[in-house]
Design a protein around this motif. Structure first.
Motif, short mmCIF file in Angstrom:
data_model
loop_
_atom_site.label_atom_id
_atom_site.label_comp_id
_atom_site.label_asym_id
_atom_site.label_seq_id
_atom_site.Cartn_x
_atom_site.Cartn_y
_atom_site.Cartn_z
N LEU A 1 0.84 -1.21 0.00
CA LEU A 1 0.00 0.00 0.00
C LEU A 1 0.87 1.25 0.00
O LEU A 1 0.45 2.32 -0.44
CB LEU A 1 -0.87 0.04 1.27
N ASN A 2 2.05 1.11 0.56
CA ASN A 2 2.96 2.26 0.65
C ASN A 2 4.13 2.05 -0.31
O ASN A 2 4.39 0.93 -0.75
CB ASN A 2 3.46 2.46 2.09
N GLY A 3 4.81 3.13 -0.60
CA GLY A 3 5.93 3.02 -1.52
C GLY A 3 6.58 4.36 -1.72
O GLY A 3 6.33 5.31 -0.96
N LYS A 4 7.40 4.43 -2.74
CA LYS A 4 8.14 5.66 -3.01
C LYS A 4 7.68 6.28 -4.33
O LYS A 4 7.53 5.56 -5.32
CB LYS A 4 9.64 5.36 -3.09
N THR A 5 7.52 7.59 -4.30
CA THR A 5 7.06 8.30 -5.48
C THR A 5 8.05 9.41 -5.81
O THR A 5 8.23 10.34 -5.01
CB THR A 5 5.66 8.92 -5.23
N ASN A 6 8.67 9.32 -6.95
CA ASN A 6 9.51 10.41 -7.45
C ASN A 6 8.58 11.39 -8.17
O ASN A 6 7.85 11.00 -9.08
CB ASN A 6 10.56 9.83 -8.41
N SER B 1 13.72 4.18 2.44
CA SER B 1 12.41 4.53 3.00
C SER B 1 11.31 3.61 2.50
O SER B 1 10.14 3.81 2.82
CB SER B 1 12.07 5.99 2.66
N VAL C 1 7.44 5.26 -9.69
CA VAL C 1 6.92 4.73 -8.43
C VAL C 1 7.57 3.39 -8.13
O VAL C 1 7.79 2.57 -9.03
CB VAL C 1 5.38 4.58 -8.49
N CYS D 1 0.40 14.77 -4.91
CA CYS D 1 1.08 15.14 -6.16
C CYS D 1 0.13 15.92 -7.06
O CYS D 1 0.51 16.92 -7.67
CB CYS D 1 1.59 13.90 -6.89
N ILE E 1 13.03 15.07 -5.98
CA ILE E 1 12.24 15.03 -4.75
C ILE E 1 11.42 13.74 -4.76
O ILE E 1 10.73 13.44 -5.74
CB ILE E 1 11.28 16.24 -4.65
N VAL E 2 11.53 13.02 -3.67
CA VAL E 2 10.83 11.74 -3.55
C VAL E 2 9.96 11.78 -2.30
O VAL E 2 10.39 12.30 -1.26
CB VAL E 2 11.83 10.56 -3.47
N VAL E 3 8.75 11.24 -2.42
CA VAL E 3 7.86 11.13 -1.26
C VAL E 3 7.61 9.66 -0.99
O VAL E 3 7.21 8.92 -1.89
CB VAL E 3 6.51 11.84 -1.52
N SER E 4 7.82 9.25 0.25
CA SER E 4 7.52 7.87 0.65
C SER E 4 6.30 7.88 1.55
O SER E 4 6.19 8.73 2.43
CB SER E 4 8.69 7.27 1.44
N GLY E 5 5.42 6.93 1.34
CA GLY E 5 4.24 6.83 2.19
C GLY E 5 3.15 6.06 1.48
O GLY E 5 3.38 5.49 0.40
N LEU E 6 1.97 6.04 2.07
CA LEU E 6 0.83 5.37 1.43
C LEU E 6 0.64 5.97 0.04
O LEU E 6 0.53 7.19 -0.12
CB LEU E 6 -0.42 5.56 2.27
N LEU E 7 0.59 5.10 -0.97
CA LEU E 7 0.68 5.60 -2.34
C LEU E 7 -0.55 6.39 -2.80
O LEU E 7 -0.40 7.36 -3.55
CB LEU E 7 0.95 4.43 -3.29
N VAL F 1 -0.38 9.88 -1.34
CA VAL F 1 0.75 10.59 -1.97
C VAL F 1 0.38 11.01 -3.40
O VAL F 1 0.71 12.11 -3.84
CB VAL F 1 2.03 9.71 -1.96
N ARG G 1 3.10 12.16 -10.46
CA ARG G 1 4.15 11.19 -10.14
C ARG G 1 4.88 10.75 -11.40
O ARG G 1 4.26 10.47 -12.43
CB ARG G 1 3.60 10.02 -9.36
N LEU H 1 5.25 20.18 -1.29
CA LEU H 1 5.52 19.93 -2.72
C LEU H 1 5.22 21.17 -3.56
O LEU H 1 5.98 21.49 -4.49
CB LEU H 1 4.70 18.74 -3.22
N PHE I 1 12.07 13.64 0.65
CA PHE I 1 13.52 13.82 0.65
C PHE I 1 14.04 14.32 -0.70
O PHE I 1 13.37 14.23 -1.72
CB PHE I 1 14.26 12.56 1.11
#
Lengths: 239, 206
Positions: A223-228, B4, B127, B117, B104-110, B113, B124, B92, B21
């Protein structure tokens, strides 16, 4: 890491800070298993030793790998990237590392909190190499390969233990299910754990083709992940 | 890499856990990036992150904010942790406006997030998902310990230390907040979320 046995008072404060469980009480002495210690330096840096008995001796090759792969403050000499030494998707809008129609996979052996020997890293790398993946050139594990076509590592590093090490590669999107299934099989042959990542460039509508690819191989995506978010410049052209 | 990613948890207990980050690409746009990291820090600090750190120096609980700010390098990776996705969207927006050119990268529940965005006008680009843990998973501790320890992706928060903190909470010799801060101190790059950890530890220490 070593302990000055003259200074040490065997208070045991450092013991729970070791991620590898390498610090132990033997009789009335606290000791560090040099075979299990991955030179991450967390026991010393935690600052809990009341008499500063922990000290870092100079490391020699191949033991230097332990520090480079385990201490996040140390930058890998081959990539100049701290941590596990690779930028992967974090800078993808600038590097163009992962393009549309392709995916990235990273297999982080030893994570979480277990550690890995390079002989297990090699098992995973060779299993993936047989499927024609392209190992990431700017990755510290790839630098240890004596042959990037086979995934074989330099023999002198195989018994070194590190907190974690990442086998990283890209591949055509349609190959993802086959490689994921192979990883499921090689997971049965290793003496540690790995955490598995799957990366893709988002489609223009925001969708992520890797989700269906993973599901078709029987994997659930997190459910979570990294988004550039694509703010890096200069922007690599799409492709 | 991936430091992360792989944070274990439920949708509910990950709902207050977002990392933003900044990083430069070595060999492409890293020359002179240290000044841009300083500007990034100025922006995120205004939004009161619950943790902050630079992988080259340490985190706000171990070395302090001033020490981090004095030591940005061109190969720094600078992190701020937030508990509210609406705040992330504001961060952001401002980062887009000042156009640092850093990634710039955001980690968390997609899903949240993705909404951030869209709100910020930064769709995004790329991913990364976790596909879980494989291999000898029987050697791992229970899921509750993993939920806490995996908030440090470099493995600096030992399973045994989490268990030690829970024992101390049960014994009344420390509080969940103190325990969370002691664990956060170990995570050099500052991505360990002490607010989330406090809640998890309080539950484990009952």
């Amino acid at each position: 890491m070593k302990i000055d046995e003259v200074l040490c008072t065997a208070c045991e404060q450092c013991i729970p800070y070791c991620p590898m469980g390498a610090i132990f009480l033997e009789g009335d002495m606290v000791k560090i298993s040099q075979d299990e210690c991955v030179e991450c330096d967390i026991c010393r840096r935690a600052g809990v030793c009341p008499v500063d008995a922990l000290y870092q001796p100079e490391l020699k090759w191949p033991r230097t790998l332990r520090s480079a792969f385990s201490n996040p403050l140390v930058s890998h000499p081959d990539t100049n990237v701290p941590g596990r030494g690779t930028e992967e998707m974090k800078t993808n809008e600038v590097t163009g590392r992962f393009r549309r129609g392709y995916a990235g996979i990273a297999v982080e052996l030893g994570r979480p909190g277990t550690g890995a020997r390079f002989y297990d890293v090699e098992k995973v790398a060779t299993a993936c190499a047989k499927l024609g993946v392209r190992f990431e050139p700017a990755n510290p594990v790839t630098f240890l390969m004596e042959d990037r076509r086979t995934g074989k590592l330099r023999p002198e590093v195989l018994n070194e233990k590190v907190l974690s090490a990442i086998v990283e590669f890209d591949l055509e999107l349609q190959k993802v299910p086959e490689v994921l299934k192979a990883l499921k099989e090689v997971a049965k042959e290793i003496d540690t754990v790995f955490s598995l990542d799957l990366v893709c460039r988002a489609e223009p509508d925001g969708s992520l083709p890797t989700v269906d690819a993973a599901k078709s191989a029987g994997f659930e995506v997190s459910l979570n992940g990294k988004t550039n978010v694509g703010l890096g410049r200069p922007l690599k052209e799409d492709g | 890499m991936t430091h992360s990613l792989h944070r274990r948890g439920t949708e509910e207990n990950l709902s207050n856990d977002y990392i933003v980050f900044a990083i430069a690409a070595q060999g492409i746009n890293a020359d002179g990036a240290s000044a841009k990291f300083a500007r990034f820090a100025e922006v995120v600090e205004k939004y009161e992150p619950v943790s902050f750190g630079d992988m080259k120096t340490g985190n706000v609980f171990s070395v302090g904010m001033e020490e981090i700010k004095k030591n940005f390098k061109d190969n720094s990776i600078v992190h701020a942790v937030f508990t509210d996705p609406d705040v992330v969207a504001e961060v952001l927006k401002e980062l887009k406006e000042i156009d640092l050119g850093l990634s710039i990268v955001v980690s968390g529940l997609l899903e949240p997030v993705d909404r951030c965005c869209r709100q910020a006008g930064t769709p995004r680009h790329t991913v990364e998902h976790s596909l879980g843990i494989w291999g000898r998973t029987e050697t791992l501790p229970g899921e509750k310990v993993l939920e806490v320890s995996t908030m440090c992706g470099h493995g600096m928060v030992a399973f045994g230390l989490v268990e030690e903190m829970v024992d101390r909470i049960k014994a009344g010799t420390t509080t969940p907040k103190e325990a969370a801060l002691e664990l956060a101190r170990q995570c050099h790059c500052g991505i360990f979320n002490p607010v989330r950890a406090e809640k998890l530890l309080a539950s484990m220490g009952k």
